[in-house]
Design an enzyme around this catalytic site. Structure first.
Site, mmCIF file in Angstrom:
data_model
loop_
_atom_site.group_PDB
_atom_site.id
_atom_site.type_symbol
_atom_site.label_atom_id
_atom_site.label_comp_id
_atom_site.label_asym_id
_atom_site.label_seq_id
_atom_site.Cartn_x
_atom_site.Cartn_y
_atom_site.Cartn_z
ATOM 1 C CG ASN A 254 -27.934 -12.862 8.406
ATOM 2 O OD1 ASN A 254 -28.421 -13.455 7.684
ATOM 3 N ND2 ASN A 254 -28.151 -11.701 9.027
ATOM 4 C CB CYS A 446 -27.651 -5.286 7.776
ATOM 5 S SG CYS A 446 -25.963 -6.135 7.760
#
Length: 522
Positions: A254, A446
């Site tokens: 990611n 995140c």
């Protein structure tokens, strides 16, 4: 009669006294309200919201400091005598922006915009089709259940699975937790299978799941990655033991977009009779995947990474050979007993439609069992993938033409929609602030609140300085060439500007090797 008169006189007296005391107040209220009804004046801290006040003027917002709030006069926007907080005028200025001037969005790894076709598929389930899909006794439940099962079929077809192997979850984080903890706890009860293998560059939810298992007495091996970001297959094979229950390796990273050799990993795990789980949140719908050809036993999927709604995802759980796992959520026994809870038909329908659109774009590849990833962008119907590749090449060529810039990750094995570049002698967070007209990220959404350097880039061998100077550019379905050209121009201007402010850049320009400098300690 006398008592009535005296009562009326007393009431009239009270009314006169009240009117005399509040005459000014009422007249002020009348001016403020500008209406036939008279209201008691009250303290107001917010001005009326208007259509052209809905977006942020970033220039003003960036430059605000404490003095700006203290020194603003308490004045009403319409010039009346209303009590207005000193902050209101500053906030009004900070939230005014000309229409159509939102930042360019290049953070597709964090989330993607909902495709209009997806929204069209969802809307009926927010109005007339509101039945519970688990209600089997009437038509409201049947029509919702039908939509959910059609969505399940679309998801399964995209990855070459059977619809019965698709378990709906709230997203990839839950799917990762369910896969890793579920398999480990089921097979760890015997005490013979208490070893898990993963990599150092996995998503936080995978690493945290493994750490929780370590607290429960499991042994976890965190494989290092090469400088390219890919794992060494020989190291993986050496790490597998008779006690190994599961190997978890993400398909597309990611942060740096590196594609792992999933097919080779799956083949190795099958030969060793070890379950193989992959976090494919950044891969499904973007590169071709076939769970059977790649020997994948468990796969995590997210809807909002492929232009679907947020709040829903899926977990592929193989039936033959059967994968057993303990459910995280128990209750009504929905989703084969692996994930209890009422499904949201609107979200499921949107997720399914997003997968249907992705499948249509990759139909030629999906019908050709797991072709080489090197050739996928030359196939005829790959409109999205070819367009993203074209824009990515344009962006990378422009970024790497700047001095002292490097691409992070394997340049031959990465998803083109995720471009991670380090700009030496520039602080990444400073560059993000300078590029306030472009929505970018310095790493995973995140962990973006942390000022620590990216653990993914550190695992590649990057220095703290290099990791801090990296920016991730996410290209997607709705990105345009004009936006890429604007970004290139803006990045060049602002990188040059920030480097001019850096004393290190001045030393580099003078030919000084910074590694030879001995810095004094204070």
């Amino acid at each position: 009669m006398t008592s009535l008169s005296s009562s009326a006189l007393r009431q009239a007296g009270r009314l006169c006294r009240r009117t005399a005391a509040t005459g000014t107040l009422i007249s002020t209220t009348a001016r403020v309200a500008n209406a036939p009804l008279q209201q008691v004046a009250q303290r107001r801290y917010v001005s009326e919201s208007r259509q052209d006040n809905a977006q942020v003027k970033v220039d003003t917002a960036i430059k605000l400091n404490k003095d700006d709030f203290i020194n603003v006069a308490a004045q009403s926007p319409d010039g009346s005598n209303m009590m207005v907080s000193p902050m209101a005028e500053v906030l009004k200025q900070a939230t005014t922006m000309e229409e159509g001037q939102r930042p360019i969005y290049l953070d597709m790894q964090a989330t993607t915009p909902v495709d209009p076709r997806v929204l069209d598929a969802m809307l009926p389930f927010y109005t007339g089709l509101y039945g519970n899909p688990h209600s089997r006794t009437h038509a409201y439940g049947w029509e919702s259940e039908k939509a959910v099962e059609e969505a399940r079929e679309h998801i399964a077809r995209l990855i070459g699975a059977d619809p019965k192997e698709i378990i709906f979850t709230s997203g990839a984080t839950e799917s990762n937790n369910m896969s890793i903890k579920g398999v480990a706890r089921f097979f760890g009860r015997s005490g013979k299978k208490k070893h898990i293998i993963t990599t150092q560059t996995e998503h936080k939810c995978v690493l945290d799941s493994c750490r929780h298992l370590q607290d429960d007495g499991f042994e976890v091996t965190y494989l290092p990655v090469q400088q390219s970001g890919r794992i060494d297959m020989a190291e993986l094979e050496a790490a597998i033991k008779p006690e190994t229950a599961l190997v978890s390796v993400m398909t597309v990273n990611n942060e740096i977009g590196v594609i792992q050799p999933i097919e080779e990993i799956g083949k190795l795990c099958r030969s060793k009779k070890v379950f193989f789980h992959t976090d494919a949140a950044q891969a499904v719908g973007k590169i071709p995947l076939d769970v059977n050809a790649m020997n994948i036993d468990l796969m995590s999927i997210s809807s909002h990474k492929i232009y679907g709604p947020k709040g829903i995802g899926a977990c592929y759980v193989r039936r033959r050979p059967r994968v057993r796992l303990d459910p995280l959520i128990t209750g009504g026994g929905q989703e084969r007993g692996l994930r209890s809870g009422t499904l949201a038909p609107a979200l499921a329908a949107g997720f399914g439609e997003a997968c249907r659109i992705a499948y249509e774009d990759m139909e030629d590849i999906c019908c050709n069992k797991a072709p080489s990833l090197k050739n996928i962008f030359s196939l005829s119907r790959l409109y999205d993938a070819k367009r993203v590749k074209k824009l990515s090449d344009r962006l990378l060529k422009g970024l790497l033409s700047l001095e002292h810039t490097t691409q992070n990750g394997d340049p031959e094995h990465f998803y083109p929609g995720c471009v991670n570049v380090s700009f030496a002698y520039v602080e990444g967070e400073s560059l993000l602030m300078a590029l306030k007209d472009i929505a970018l990220s310095s790493g995973s959404a995140c962990t973006s609140a942390s000022l620590e350097p990216s653990y993914v880039l550190r695992a590649l061998g990057n220095s703290d300085e290099s990791a801090h100077s990296s920016i991730r550019f996410g290209i997607g379905r709705f990105t345009t060439e004009a936006e890429i050209d604007y970004v290139l121009k803006a990045v060049k201007e602002r990188v040059d500007f920030l480097r001019e402010l850096s004393p290190l850049w001045e030393l580099v320009q003078d030919g000084v090797d910074l590694s030879t400098i001995q810095w004094s300690q204070h």
